[in-house]
Design a protein around this motif. Structure first.
Motif, PDB file in Angstrom:
ATOM      1  N   PHE A  83     -20.173 -16.480   2.864  1.00  0.00           N
ATOM      2  CA  PHE A  83     -20.875 -16.044   1.458  1.00  0.00           C
ATOM      3  C   PHE A  83     -21.372 -14.715   1.370  1.00  0.00           C
ATOM      4  O   PHE A  83     -22.049 -14.149   2.555  1.00  0.00           O
ATOM      5  N   PRO A  84     -20.960 -13.973   0.332  1.00  0.00           N
ATOM      6  CA  PRO A  84     -21.550 -12.493   0.132  1.00  0.00           C
ATOM      7  C   PRO A  84     -22.795 -12.785  -0.340  1.00  0.00           C
ATOM      8  O   PRO A  84     -23.399 -13.683  -0.506  1.00  0.00           O
ATOM      9  N   PRO A  85     -23.723 -11.598  -0.337  1.00  0.00           N
ATOM     10  CA  PRO A  85     -25.181 -11.517  -0.409  1.00  0.00           C
ATOM     11  C   PRO A  85     -25.372 -12.320  -1.712  1.00  0.00           C
ATOM     12  O   PRO A  85     -26.428 -13.202  -1.952  1.00  0.00           O
ATOM     13  N   GLU A  86     -24.788 -11.951  -2.819  1.00  0.00           N
ATOM     14  CA  GLU A  86     -25.237 -12.361  -4.246  1.00  0.00           C
ATOM     15  C   GLU A  86     -25.154 -14.041  -4.272  1.00  0.00           C
ATOM     16  O   GLU A  86     -25.714 -14.665  -5.247  1.00  0.00           O
ATOM     17  N   SER A  87     -24.054 -14.610  -3.654  1.00  0.00           N
ATOM     18  CA  SER A  87     -23.964 -16.032  -3.695  1.00  0.00           C
ATOM     19  C   SER A  87     -24.835 -16.642  -3.082  1.00  0.00           C
ATOM     20  O   SER A  87     -24.953 -18.074  -3.167  1.00  0.00           O
ATOM     21  N   THR A  88     -25.862 -16.157  -1.963  1.00  0.00           N
ATOM     22  CA  THR A  88     -26.679 -17.122  -1.295  1.00  0.00           C
ATOM     23  C   THR A  88     -27.697 -17.604  -2.281  1.00  0.00           C
ATOM     24  O   THR A  88     -28.615 -18.292  -2.078  1.00  0.00           O
ATOM     25  N   PHE A  89     -27.865 -16.988  -3.567  1.00  0.00           N
ATOM     26  CA  PHE A  89     -29.055 -17.307  -4.555  1.00  0.00           C
ATOM     27  C   PHE A  89     -28.573 -18.486  -5.483  1.00  0.00           C
ATOM     28  O   PHE A  89     -29.190 -19.139  -6.145  1.00  0.00           O
ATOM     29  N   LYS A  90     -27.313 -18.857  -5.224  1.00  0.00           N
ATOM     30  CA  LYS A  90     -26.763 -20.038  -6.115  1.00  0.00           C
ATOM     31  C   LYS A  90     -26.726 -21.336  -4.955  1.00  0.00           C
ATOM     32  O   LYS A  90     -26.909 -21.183  -3.918  1.00  0.00           O
ATOM     33  N   SER A  91     -26.863 -22.451  -5.804  1.00  0.00           N
ATOM     34  CA  SER A  91     -26.934 -23.912  -4.928  1.00  0.00           C
ATOM     35  C   SER A  91     -25.278 -24.428  -4.937  1.00  0.00           C
ATOM     36  O   SER A  91     -25.186 -25.647  -5.431  1.00  0.00           O
ATOM     37  N   LEU A  92     -24.469 -23.612  -4.259  1.00  0.00           N
ATOM     38  CA  LEU A  92     -23.268 -24.057  -4.571  1.00  0.00           C
ATOM     39  C   LEU A  92     -22.612 -25.346  -3.665  1.00  0.00           C
ATOM     40  O   LEU A  92     -21.860 -26.097  -4.085  1.00  0.00           O
ATOM     41  N   ILE A  93     -23.468 -25.554  -2.440  1.00  0.00           N
ATOM     42  CA  ILE A  93     -23.017 -26.639  -1.748  1.00  0.00           C
ATOM     43  C   ILE A  93     -23.693 -27.942  -2.474  1.00  0.00           C
ATOM     44  O   ILE A  93     -22.795 -28.767  -2.625  1.00  0.00           O
ATOM     45  N   TYR A  94     -24.716 -27.921  -3.109  1.00  0.00           N
ATOM     46  CA  TYR A  94     -25.061 -29.097  -3.793  1.00  0.00           C
ATOM     47  C   TYR A  94     -24.217 -29.043  -5.139  1.00  0.00           C
ATOM     48  O   TYR A  94     -23.749 -30.254  -5.197  1.00  0.00           O
ATOM     49  N   ASP A  95     -23.784 -28.012  -5.766  1.00  0.00           N
ATOM     50  CA  ASP A  95     -22.794 -28.418  -6.808  1.00  0.00           C
ATOM     51  C   ASP A  95     -21.584 -28.978  -6.284  1.00  0.00           C
ATOM     52  O   ASP A  95     -21.144 -29.827  -7.199  1.00  0.00           O
ATOM     53  N   LEU A  96     -20.912 -28.573  -5.136  1.00  0.00           N
ATOM     54  CA  LEU A  96     -19.869 -29.228  -4.575  1.00  0.00           C
ATOM     55  C   LEU A  96     -20.068 -30.481  -4.309  1.00  0.00           C
ATOM     56  O   LEU A  96     -18.956 -31.354  -4.942  1.00  0.00           O
ATOM     57  N   VAL A  97     -21.198 -30.860  -3.865  1.00  0.00           N
ATOM     58  CA  VAL A  97     -21.429 -32.326  -3.807  1.00  0.00           C
ATOM     59  C   VAL A  97     -21.447 -33.162  -5.138  1.00  0.00           C
ATOM     60  O   VAL A  97     -20.974 -34.138  -5.539  1.00  0.00           O
ATOM     61  N   LYS A  98     -22.437 -32.505  -6.046  1.00  0.00           N
ATOM     62  CA  LYS A  98     -22.643 -33.240  -7.273  1.00  0.00           C
ATOM     63  C   LYS A  98     -21.688 -33.163  -8.167  1.00  0.00           C
ATOM     64  O   LYS A  98     -21.159 -34.369  -8.993  1.00  0.00           O
ATOM     65  N   GLU A  99     -20.889 -31.887  -8.515  1.00  0.00           N
ATOM     66  CA  GLU A  99     -19.928 -31.891  -9.516  1.00  0.00           C
ATOM     67  C   GLU A  99     -18.613 -32.204  -9.263  1.00  0.00           C
ATOM     68  O   GLU A  99     -17.651 -32.674  -9.977  1.00  0.00           O
ATOM     69  N   TYR A 100     -18.087 -32.207  -7.864  1.00  0.00           N
ATOM     70  CA  TYR A 100     -16.741 -32.426  -7.212  1.00  0.00           C
ATOM     71  C   TYR A 100     -17.005 -33.782  -6.506  1.00  0.00           C
ATOM     72  O   TYR A 100     -15.764 -33.873  -6.134  1.00  0.00           O
ATOM     73  N   ASN A 101     -17.971 -34.274  -6.485  1.00  0.00           N
ATOM     74  CA  ASN A 101     -18.002 -35.513  -5.684  1.00  0.00           C
ATOM     75  C   ASN A 101     -17.315 -35.422  -4.119  1.00  0.00           C
ATOM     76  O   ASN A 101     -16.832 -36.315  -3.753  1.00  0.00           O
ATOM     77  N   ILE A 102     -17.570 -34.316  -3.653  1.00  0.00           N
ATOM     78  CA  ILE A 102     -16.979 -34.143  -2.421  1.00  0.00           C
ATOM     79  C   ILE A 102     -17.997 -34.656  -1.276  1.00  0.00           C
ATOM     80  O   ILE A 102     -19.238 -33.986  -1.428  1.00  0.00           O
ATOM     81  N   ARG A 103     -17.523 -35.334  -0.483  1.00  0.00           N
ATOM     82  CA  ARG A 103     -18.435 -35.864   0.719  1.00  0.00           C
ATOM     83  C   ARG A 103     -18.082 -34.758   2.118  1.00  0.00           C
ATOM     84  O   ARG A 103     -16.989 -34.612   2.443  1.00  0.00           O
ATOM     85  N   LEU A 104     -19.166 -34.046   2.572  1.00  0.00           N
ATOM     86  CA  LEU A 104     -18.681 -33.301   3.541  1.00  0.00           C
ATOM     87  C   LEU A 104     -19.888 -33.146   4.862  1.00  0.00           C
ATOM     88  O   LEU A 104     -20.771 -33.649   4.668  1.00  0.00           O
ATOM     89  N   SER A 105     -19.388 -32.889   5.749  1.00  0.00           N
ATOM     90  CA  SER A 105     -20.461 -32.447   6.721  1.00  0.00           C
ATOM     91  C   SER A 105     -20.528 -31.335   7.396  1.00  0.00           C
ATOM     92  O   SER A 105     -19.356 -30.348   7.342  1.00  0.00           O
ATOM     93  N   ILE A 106     -21.692 -30.584   7.203  1.00  0.00           N
ATOM     94  CA  ILE A 106     -21.716 -29.215   7.627  1.00  0.00           C
ATOM     95  C   ILE A 106     -22.208 -29.135   9.061  1.00  0.00           C
ATOM     96  O   ILE A 106     -23.037 -29.631   9.982  1.00  0.00           O
TER      97      ILE A 106
END
Ligand code: SF4
Ligand code: SF4
Length: 136
Positions: free
Chosen positions: A9-32
């Protein structure tokens, strides 16, 4: 089968909820598996995804379009077993149980499926028998 990805993640992308969007919008089940990210500074996250999910390609493109660099891990960490002296030094540094030594032979066993790519073994082996390869 599980696929593992390293997200940078570059600095500017840390202000976005990208992992949340990945799960919610793309229905991705993931483990961190591991995350070292600081708001405003960037960082890395390693995630595992079951590869039978439909939207993985779109989800990866979504991350890239938001400035995240995505690398898939090929064969993860490699171990040169032919030169191993089974000293056990790497076992104590492995947090996931991927490296074990046990009776009856007391030889090092490496289980790549348990590896979370923390890279600690790369430094802990005095003979430098671990290496890592990434593919894009
Ligand atoms: S530290 Fe290196 S030599 Fe020792 S058991 Fe682990 S891989 Fe083998
Ligand atoms: S990278 Fe980490 S989890 Fe994987 S084998 Fe090495 S120490 Fe264990």
């Amino acid at each position: 089968m599980e696929l593992k990805y390293i997200l940078t993640f570059p600095p500017e992308s840390t202000f976005k909820s990208l992992i949340y969007d990945l799960v919610k919008e793309y229905n991705i089940r993931l483990s961190i598996l591991r995350a070292e990210i600081e708001i405003g500074k960037g960082g890395q996250l390693i995630m595992a995804i079951e590869n039978e999910q439909d939207n993985i390609g779109e989800a990866i493109e979504f991350l890239k379009s938001n400035g995240v660099s995505v690398s898939s891990m090929s064969d993860k960490v490699f171990h040169d077993s032919s030169r191993c002296v089974h000293c056990g030094s790497c076992v104590s540094s492995c947090p996931s149980g991927a490296l074990t030594i046990a009776a009856p032979d007391w030889k090092l066993n490496f289980n790549p499926d348990k590896c979370i790519v923390c890279k600690l073994c790369l430094k802990s082996c005095p003979m430098g028998l671990f290496s890592m390869e990434l593919i894009n």
